[in-house]
Design a protein around this motif. Structure first.
Motif, PDB file in Angstrom:
ATOM      1  N   TRP A  47       6.748  -1.361   2.969  1.00 44.86           N
ATOM      2  CA  TRP A  47       6.135  -1.851   1.737  1.00 44.86           C
ATOM      3  C   TRP A  47       7.225  -2.066   0.699  1.00 44.86           C
ATOM      4  O   TRP A  47       8.263  -1.407   0.711  1.00 44.86           O
ATOM      5  N   GLN A  50       7.263  -7.172  -4.410  1.00 44.06           N
ATOM      6  CA  GLN A  50       7.869  -8.496  -4.275  1.00 44.06           C
ATOM      7  C   GLN A  50       8.095  -9.169  -5.627  1.00 44.06           C
ATOM      8  O   GLN A  50       9.049  -9.934  -5.794  1.00 44.06           O
ATOM      9  N   ASP A  84       3.057  -8.275  -7.396  1.00 42.51           N
ATOM     10  CA  ASP A  84       2.789  -8.567  -5.985  1.00 42.51           C
ATOM     11  C   ASP A  84       3.307  -7.400  -5.145  1.00 42.51           C
ATOM     12  O   ASP A  84       4.508  -7.088  -5.172  1.00 42.51           O
ATOM     13  N   VAL A  86       3.677  -5.947  -1.285  1.00 42.22           N
ATOM     14  CA  VAL A  86       3.673  -6.367   0.116  1.00 42.22           C
ATOM     15  C   VAL A  86       3.598  -5.134   1.010  1.00 42.22           C
ATOM     16  O   VAL A  86       4.354  -4.178   0.832  1.00 42.22           O
ATOM     17  N   THR A  88       3.462  -4.245   5.202  1.00 39.69           N
ATOM     18  CA  THR A  88       3.648  -4.896   6.496  1.00 39.69           C
ATOM     19  C   THR A  88       3.771  -3.883   7.619  1.00 39.69           C
ATOM     20  O   THR A  88       4.379  -2.824   7.451  1.00 39.69           O
ATOM     21  N   TYR A 120      -5.677 -11.248  -2.570  1.00 36.45           N
ATOM     22  CA  TYR A 120      -4.871 -10.687  -1.487  1.00 36.45           C
ATOM     23  C   TYR A 120      -4.731 -11.749  -0.409  1.00 36.45           C
ATOM     24  O   TYR A 120      -5.579 -12.632  -0.265  1.00 36.45           O
ATOM     25  N   THR A 162       1.178  -8.778   7.801  1.00 37.41           N
ATOM     26  CA  THR A 162       1.662  -8.591   6.430  1.00 37.41           C
ATOM     27  C   THR A 162       0.530  -8.870   5.452  1.00 37.41           C
ATOM     28  O   THR A 162      -0.148  -9.887   5.551  1.00 37.41           O
ATOM     29  N   THR A 164      -0.303  -9.074   1.316  1.00 38.07           N
ATOM     30  CA  THR A 164       0.222  -9.163  -0.042  1.00 38.07           C
ATOM     31  C   THR A 164      -0.934  -9.024  -1.031  1.00 38.07           C
ATOM     32  O   THR A 164      -1.888  -9.795  -0.974  1.00 38.07           O
ATOM     33  N   THR A 166      -2.042  -8.935  -5.035  1.00 41.05           N
ATOM     34  CA  THR A 166      -1.627  -9.334  -6.381  1.00 41.05           C
ATOM     35  C   THR A 166      -2.566  -8.697  -7.396  1.00 41.05           C
ATOM     36  O   THR A 166      -3.784  -8.858  -7.304  1.00 41.05           O
ATOM     37  N   GLN A 192      12.516  -3.857   1.172  1.00 40.88           N
ATOM     38  CA  GLN A 192      12.511  -5.017   2.052  1.00 40.88           C
ATOM     39  C   GLN A 192      13.416  -4.792   3.252  1.00 40.88           C
ATOM     40  O   GLN A 192      14.402  -4.060   3.183  1.00 40.88           O
TER      41      GLN A 192
END
Length: 219
Positions: A47, A50, A84, A86, A88, A120, A162, A164, A166, A192
């Motif tokens: 995670w 972003q 945002d 993320v 994954t 999302y 993944t 995302t 928001t 990341q």
């Protein structure tokens, strides 16, 4: 010269050296394999934040007036931000809903109240609308605005999936953190994806070389 050479050869246990070298090679390989296995578990959840974008310039927050204001319902927003987040599944296997211990959700905090989840996205596509929600932690200071975040309830996260999320928050920028990670047998990977400086082969060769050179024959 022949006598001295023969006596030296007879005093050396050749098989002991061979066996010691083979053991060193085996131990080195097993050690490198264990290190690689520990650093690369089958299931990993990554995670990162972003984007964290203010809707006003930072100077606007310093008290300067401006023509633009933001309201959500009857609430006037002082320092609105769009974030945002993320999430994954970066491991080699699926993460199932049963791996969320006691059905607890995965929670992330932004250090500011979350006003609304704007949208999302999931790749590959998945229906998660009922599983993504906001939460507020009032804590020991009920007079202050509650710090909030988002939570992902137990669900199937396929290998490579993944998500995302928001959100709209109101407050100064703070570091995003994972406050609750209830997943069993899943490694948490914050940040990341990056590259590894060392390779498996390099680590194995270094381990084996060190053990072989430590044998009495090389002292």
């Amino acid at each position: 010269m022949e006598t001295l050479a023969g006596q030296w050869w007879e005093n050396v246990n050749v098989w002991a050296i061979v066996v010691a070298a083979l053991i060193a090679l085996l131990v080195g390989w097993l050690s490198a394999w264990a290190t690689l296995r520990a650093g690369n578990p089958k299931r990993k959840l990554g995670w990162w934040e972003q984007a964290n974008t203010p809707l006003f310039a930072e100077s606007r927050y310093a008290g300067q007036s401006g023509p633009l204001t933001v309201q959500l319902g009857n609430t006037h927003l002082e320092k609105p931000r769009i974030i945002d987040l993320v999430i994954t599944n970066s491991g080699k296997r699926d993460i199932t809903a049963a791996m969320f211990h006691d059905g607890a959700p995965l929670r992330f905090s932004f250090g500011a109240p979350v006003l609304v989840i704007l949208e999302y996205q999931s790749h590959p596509a998945a229906t998660l609308g009922q599983l993504i929600d906001t939460y507020a932690d009032i804590g020991s200071m009920p007079t202050r605005p509650p710090v909030g975040g988002v939570e992902l309830k137990p669900t199937l996260l396929r290998k490579g999936q993944t998500v995302t999320i928001t959100v709209l928050v109101d407050g100064d920028r703070q570091a995003t953190s994972c406050t609750d990670f209830p997943l069993i047998d899943v490694a948490e990977v914050a940040g990341q994806p990056g590259t590894r400086a060392a390779t498996f082969a390099g680590g194995m060769l270094g381990e084996v070389a060190g053990r072989v050179l430590s044998l009495p024959l090389f002292r």
